[in-house]
Design an enzyme around this catalytic site. Structure first.
Site, mmCIF file in Angstrom:
data_model
loop_
_atom_site.group_PDB
_atom_site.id
_atom_site.type_symbol
_atom_site.label_atom_id
_atom_site.label_comp_id
_atom_site.label_asym_id
_atom_site.label_seq_id
_atom_site.Cartn_x
_atom_site.Cartn_y
_atom_site.Cartn_z
ATOM 1 N N LYS A 130 0.873 -1.179 0.000
ATOM 2 C CA LYS A 130 0.000 0.000 0.000
ATOM 3 C C LYS A 130 0.907 1.224 0.000
ATOM 4 O O LYS A 130 2.038 1.180 0.504
ATOM 5 C CB LYS A 130 -0.880 0.018 1.251
ATOM 6 C CG LYS A 130 -2.112 0.856 1.109
ATOM 7 C CD LYS A 130 -3.216 0.123 0.355
ATOM 8 C CE LYS A 130 -4.386 1.042 0.048
ATOM 9 N NZ LYS A 130 -5.544 0.299 -0.449
ATOM 10 N N ASP A 170 -6.974 4.391 -4.595
ATOM 11 C CA ASP A 170 -7.641 4.184 -3.295
ATOM 12 C C ASP A 170 -8.273 5.542 -2.979
ATOM 13 O O ASP A 170 -8.497 6.354 -3.892
ATOM 14 C CB ASP A 170 -6.629 3.745 -2.226
ATOM 15 C CG ASP A 170 -7.301 3.291 -0.923
ATOM 16 O OD1 ASP A 170 -7.862 2.193 -0.899
ATOM 17 O OD2 ASP A 170 -7.274 4.041 0.072
HETATM 18 P P1 NDP Z 1 -12.819 7.761 -2.793
HETATM 19 O O1 NDP Z 1 -11.778 8.748 -2.505
HETATM 20 O O2 NDP Z 1 -13.317 7.591 -4.169
HETATM 21 O O3 NDP Z 1 -14.086 8.018 -1.853
HETATM 22 C C1 NDP Z 1 -13.951 8.020 -0.479
HETATM 23 C C2 NDP Z 1 -15.269 8.453 0.123
HETATM 24 O O4 NDP Z 1 -15.208 8.277 1.532
HETATM 25 C C3 NDP Z 1 -15.565 9.911 -0.118
HETATM 26 O O5 NDP Z 1 -16.959 10.102 -0.167
HETATM 27 C C4 NDP Z 1 -14.962 10.559 1.111
HETATM 28 O O6 NDP Z 1 -15.525 11.809 1.450
HETATM 29 C C5 NDP Z 1 -15.280 9.551 2.172
HETATM 30 N N1 NDP Z 1 -14.274 9.615 3.237
HETATM 31 C C6 NDP Z 1 -12.929 9.541 3.109
HETATM 32 N N2 NDP Z 1 -12.328 9.699 4.285
HETATM 33 C C7 NDP Z 1 -13.310 9.891 5.177
HETATM 34 C C8 NDP Z 1 -13.334 10.111 6.565
HETATM 35 N N3 NDP Z 1 -12.207 10.164 7.267
HETATM 36 N N4 NDP Z 1 -14.551 10.256 7.168
HETATM 37 C C9 NDP Z 1 -15.696 10.194 6.455
HETATM 38 N N5 NDP Z 1 -15.745 10.002 5.124
HETATM 39 C C10 NDP Z 1 -14.564 9.848 4.505
HETATM 40 O O7 NDP Z 1 -12.255 6.350 -2.230
HETATM 41 P P2 NDP Z 1 -12.731 4.887 -2.555
HETATM 42 O O8 NDP Z 1 -14.190 4.860 -2.787
HETATM 43 O O9 NDP Z 1 -11.821 4.329 -3.576
HETATM 44 O O10 NDP Z 1 -12.379 4.127 -1.187
HETATM 45 C C11 NDP Z 1 -13.317 4.004 -0.125
HETATM 46 C C12 NDP Z 1 -12.897 2.860 0.771
HETATM 47 O O11 NDP Z 1 -12.836 1.635 0.018
HETATM 48 C C13 NDP Z 1 -11.518 2.990 1.422
HETATM 49 O O12 NDP Z 1 -11.534 2.369 2.681
HETATM 50 C C14 NDP Z 1 -10.629 2.183 0.480
HETATM 51 O O13 NDP Z 1 -9.443 1.740 1.115
HETATM 52 C C15 NDP Z 1 -11.556 1.042 0.145
HETATM 53 N N6 NDP Z 1 -11.243 0.294 -1.060
HETATM 54 C C16 NDP Z 1 -11.181 0.910 -2.275
HETATM 55 C C17 NDP Z 1 -10.928 0.173 -3.404
HETATM 56 C C18 NDP Z 1 -10.957 0.769 -4.765
HETATM 57 O O14 NDP Z 1 -10.903 0.011 -5.727
HETATM 58 N N7 NDP Z 1 -11.069 2.080 -4.922
HETATM 59 C C19 NDP Z 1 -10.631 -1.263 -3.331
HETATM 60 C C20 NDP Z 1 -10.808 -1.828 -2.010
HETATM 61 C C21 NDP Z 1 -11.072 -1.052 -0.933
HETATM 62 P P3 NDP Z 1 -14.707 13.178 1.178
HETATM 63 O O15 NDP Z 1 -14.923 13.456 -0.258
HETATM 64 O O16 NDP Z 1 -15.347 14.154 2.090
HETATM 65 O O17 NDP Z 1 -13.271 12.905 1.520
#
Ligand code: NDP
Length: 451
Positions: A130, A170
């Protein structure tokens, strides 16, 4: 867990905490795995003699570096970059890159650790890694994001490669960021290879990669629901997040007949009692991916929806919850609210979104609960499929990719059942995923000698 096993876990964790002080998220992720695999390790003395567990928690390599860049006002900015290459026993390092202000070494290590077991579960040959930075793209111009990505890659390029380490996206790293990172990598290395995944559709990206994590989580949920004779049809679903994973989890759940009533970001959540529709989903995709707006705007556009600033969606009654935002976003009280609201299935799209106390509540209530390392593995699995397509210089159709994704999620579900079924028939998906993921990596390490 018997007394000897408990002692073993406690001693192991004390030593881990002593060696890695202040890394709370890393401790949390390791404890969960160690608690699951300790009874298994007790049965196989060679795993203890080989000190597999002691080795598996020690990253093979940690790279930390300075990322200097110049913002639009001409001011010099300095961020910190990371790449944690955790384990390469079953394949080249593979794992996403996170750009978010909250990124620390502890978060990188917990994610790289989880990734090792998740990648093993996919059945594909990928090790765990990561990376990321405490840089947040939020509020930055495209030019600033590009300059940051170029600076980040100017150091990272020497540590990655298609047979060494293949990063992906991510939190905070989507198609735009992968594009800038890939462009700089290609320019420095003077080669066009599949060194990053999540690439654009016209330059090596796999069909369905953007959708894969969210879709895969829904396929996993379908398999879980089927064990109780249920499906998404007619169910109310609460989803957190509004990013990549949340968007496509919502889209697929909706298409499978569910009513999706919430989405969120770090400022608050929206509750739409009428549920999302294809039109509303298209609005969300445009809002988040093109205009890079806030989820609050959804409630301005659709007056039936309410916006709750500073809150998480878990007190809204639902049948199925899919946390798709970030780690530790379901705490004890949230879990309690979910159970009281009738929720009987929690499928994690995010990594480690439930705290240990929340997981205990789910297990005590005997609801269907899957950890992210099992149910969100569709993303990295499809990245693995992207690597294969890049290697053979072919591009599969969406149907072909979807078929692979379906099979992989079904296989992961089956592995969880195999190793996680308790004597009373309850499936402990945490235990199942941890043991199934561990066995392959542990045996590969044992067979490769002390390295
Ligand atoms: P994005 O950046 O596309 O979206 C993240 C979302 O979560 C946004 O809506 C963001 O809001 C919100 N968020 C982020 N940090 C926080 C926080 N501290 N508190 C509340 N809301 C928060 O990321 P992904 O959708 O790619 O990833 C989301 C999750 O899925 C993560 O845990 C990631 O590790 C996991 N994941 C992702 C994969 C992928 O293929 N993308 C694969 C496997 C797991 P804001 O815009 O306000 O920051």
């Amino acid at each position: 867990m018997d007394k000897i096993c408990r002692q073993y876990v406690d001693n192991f964790m004390s030593e881990l905490i002593r060696k890695n002080p202040g890394e709370a998220e890393f401790h949390q992720a390791v404890r969960e795995v160690v608690e699951s695999v300790a009874p298994y390790i007790m049965q196989y003395p060679y795993l203890r003699e080989q000190k597999i567990l002691e080795r598996i928690v020690e990253p093979e390599r940690v790279i930390m570096f300075r990322v200097p860049w110049v913002d639009d006002r001409g001011e010099v900015q300095i961020n910190r970059g990371y790449r944690v290459q955790m384990n390469s026993a079953i394949g080249p390092y593979k794992g996403g890159i996170r750009f978010h202000a909250s990124v620390t070494l502890s978060i990188m290590k917990f994610l790289a650790f989880e990734q090792t077991f998740k990648n093993s579960l996919t059945t594909l040959p990928m090790g765990g890694a990561k990376g990321g930075s405490d840089f947040s793209p939020r509020g930055k111009s495209d030019a600033e994001v590009m300059r940051f990505c170029q600076s980040f890659m100017t150091e990272l390029y020497r540590h990655i490669g298609q047979d060494t380490d293949v990063p992906a996206g991510d939190i905070g790293v989507g198609g735009r960021e992968v594009g800038y990172l890939f462009g700089q990598y290609k320019r420095i290395r003077d080669e066009f290879t599949g060194t990053l995944t999540g690439k654009g559709q016209y330059w090596g990206g796999s069909r369905l990669r953007p959708e894969a994590t969210g879709y895969g989580a829904c396929y996993f949920a379908q398999a879980m629901l089927a064990t109780r004779g249920k499906s998404f049809q007619g169910q109310t679903v609460c989803i957190s997040g509004a990013g990549n994973v949340a968007q496509y989890a919502a889209q697929k759940a909706m298409r499978l007949g569910a009513k999706v009533v919430t989405l969120s970001d770090s400022d608050g959540f929206i509750y739409d009692p009428e549920g999302l529709t294809e039109d509303k989903m298209n609005y969300v995709l445009e809002l988040k991916n093109i205009r890079r707006g806030r989820i609050k705007e959804y409630a301005d556009k659709y007056p039936a929806a309410q916006y709750f600033p500073g809150e998480r969606p878990w007190r809204i009654p639902c049948d199925i919850a899919m946390p798709c935002a970030t780690q530790n976003e379901i705490e004890k009280d949230d879990a309690q609210h979910l159970i009281e609201g009738g929720c009987y299935c929690v499928t994690e799209g995010a990594n480690m979104p439930s705290t240990p106390e929340a997981i205990e509540i789910f297990h005590n209530a005997k609801i269907l609960y899957s950890p992210g390392k099992a149910s969100n593995a569709g993303g990295v699995a499809t990245s693995g499929l992207e690597m294969t397509q890049n290697s053979i210089r072919q591009r599969w159709t969406a149907e072909e990719v979807d078929e692979h994704l379906h099979r992989i999620m079904a296989d992961i579900h089956q592995a969880c059942i195999k190793y996680g079924t308790e004597p009373d028939g309850y499936v402990n998906y945490v235990k199942g995923a941890n043991i199934a993921g561990f066995i392959k990596v542990a045996n590969a390490m044992a067979e490769q000698g002390v390295v």
